[in-house]
Design a protein around this motif. Structure first.
Motif, PDB file in Angstrom:
ATOM      1  N   HIS A 141      20.615  -2.081  36.617  1.00 32.88           N
ATOM      2  CA  HIS A 141      22.036  -2.984  36.537  1.00 32.88           C
ATOM      3  C   HIS A 141      22.762  -2.262  37.793  1.00 32.88           C
ATOM      4  O   HIS A 141      23.596  -3.457  38.421  1.00 32.88           O
ATOM      5  N   THR A 194      21.497  -3.370  23.280  1.00 28.82           N
ATOM      6  CA  THR A 194      22.673  -3.666  23.241  1.00 28.82           C
ATOM      7  C   THR A 194      23.720  -2.688  23.321  1.00 28.82           C
ATOM      8  O   THR A 194      23.526  -1.675  22.520  1.00 28.82           O
ATOM      9  N   TYR A 244      32.702  -3.363  28.944  1.00 29.99           N
ATOM     10  CA  TYR A 244      32.038  -4.515  28.695  1.00 29.99           C
ATOM     11  C   TYR A 244      30.882  -4.213  27.882  1.00 29.99           C
ATOM     12  O   TYR A 244      30.348  -3.098  27.702  1.00 29.99           O
ATOM     13  N   ARG A 245      30.206  -5.462  27.465  1.00 28.95           N
ATOM     14  CA  ARG A 245      28.920  -5.336  26.831  1.00 28.95           C
ATOM     15  C   ARG A 245      27.834  -5.843  27.314  1.00 28.95           C
ATOM     16  O   ARG A 245      27.949  -7.040  27.954  1.00 28.95           O
ATOM     17  N   CYS A 246      26.630  -5.259  27.303  1.00 29.42           N
ATOM     18  CA  CYS A 246      25.446  -5.973  27.830  1.00 29.42           C
ATOM     19  C   CYS A 246      24.277  -5.553  26.893  1.00 29.42           C
ATOM     20  O   CYS A 246      24.263  -4.622  26.064  1.00 29.42           O
ATOM     21  N   TYR A 286      18.986  -9.389  31.762  1.00 31.04           N
ATOM     22  CA  TYR A 286      20.086  -8.660  30.962  1.00 31.04           C
ATOM     23  C   TYR A 286      21.152  -9.611  31.171  1.00 31.04           C
ATOM     24  O   TYR A 286      21.268 -10.458  31.787  1.00 31.04           O
ATOM     25  N   CYS A 299      25.461  -9.667  30.470  1.00 27.94           N
ATOM     26  CA  CYS A 299      26.857  -8.844  30.169  1.00 27.94           C
ATOM     27  C   CYS A 299      27.961  -9.680  30.056  1.00 27.94           C
ATOM     28  O   CYS A 299      28.001 -10.891  30.484  1.00 27.94           O
ATOM     29  N   ASP A 300      29.071  -9.201  29.464  1.00 32.31           N
ATOM     30  CA  ASP A 300      30.294  -9.976  29.108  1.00 32.31           C
ATOM     31  C   ASP A 300      30.678 -10.525  30.661  1.00 32.31           C
ATOM     32  O   ASP A 300      30.545  -9.510  31.536  1.00 32.31           O
ATOM     33  N   ASN A 336      28.203 -10.954  34.794  1.00 29.19           N
ATOM     34  CA  ASN A 336      27.194  -9.847  35.083  1.00 29.19           C
ATOM     35  C   ASN A 336      25.949 -10.275  34.233  1.00 29.19           C
ATOM     36  O   ASN A 336      25.858 -10.340  33.093  1.00 29.19           O
ATOM     37  N   GLU A 337      24.917 -11.084  34.859  1.00 29.00           N
ATOM     38  CA  GLU A 337      23.578 -11.238  34.070  1.00 29.00           C
ATOM     39  C   GLU A 337      22.512 -11.421  35.310  1.00 29.00           C
ATOM     40  O   GLU A 337      22.704 -11.770  36.311  1.00 29.00           O
TER      41      GLU A 337
END
Length: 130
Positions: free
Chosen positions: A44, A74, A99-101, A119, A121-122, A125-126
């Motif tokens: 990431h 998570t 942030y959450r991933c 993945y 993410c909030d 980010n993905e």
């Protein structure tokens, strides 16, 4: 006839227990999950253009036995003051940029392989890393 009865009985047990045989199940954050998460966070951070992220808390872990072990992990992450690609820095997490991933990682121990399948993410980010 008995085969049909057994099949129905097995389906009722699987549905009644709340778990699907072969499906994702809640798991502990054990050594295998920790290794999968460490690898996923490193991948990431390679994809991020600016500051690196660091895991603050593990929110949940799910595991599925496939041709290896698939983890869905998570986490809550925080942006650090370290730039991507700058080794050997002492990084400080910025408290205002959490942030959450959720990382999906496939580990195949007998082939010595580990792969981040995807993945999210909030925010924006993905990635799909297959």
């Amino acid at each position: 006839m008995w085969k049909a009865v057994l099949l129905v009985f097995a389906a009722v047990l699987a549905v009644g227990s709340g778990t699907l045989v072969g499906g994702l199940v809640e798991a502990d954050f054990d050594e295998g999950a920790r290794r999968a998460l460490d690898f996923a966070v490193a991948e990431h951070n390679k994809r991020e253009n600016e500051m690196t992220g660091e895991v603050l808390t593990v929110v949940g872990v799910k595991r599925q036995i496939v041709s290896g072990v698939k983890y869905e992990i998570t986490v809550t992450m925080g942006k650090t003051n370290c730039r991507n690609g700058s080794p050997n820095q002492s990084c400080i997490v910025r408290q205002d940029q959490n942030y959450r991933c959720t990382f999906t990682v496939l580990v195949v121990p007998w082939l010595h392989t580990i792969k981040v399948m995807s993945y999210t993410c909030d925010g924006n980010n993905e990635g799909n890393l297959v």
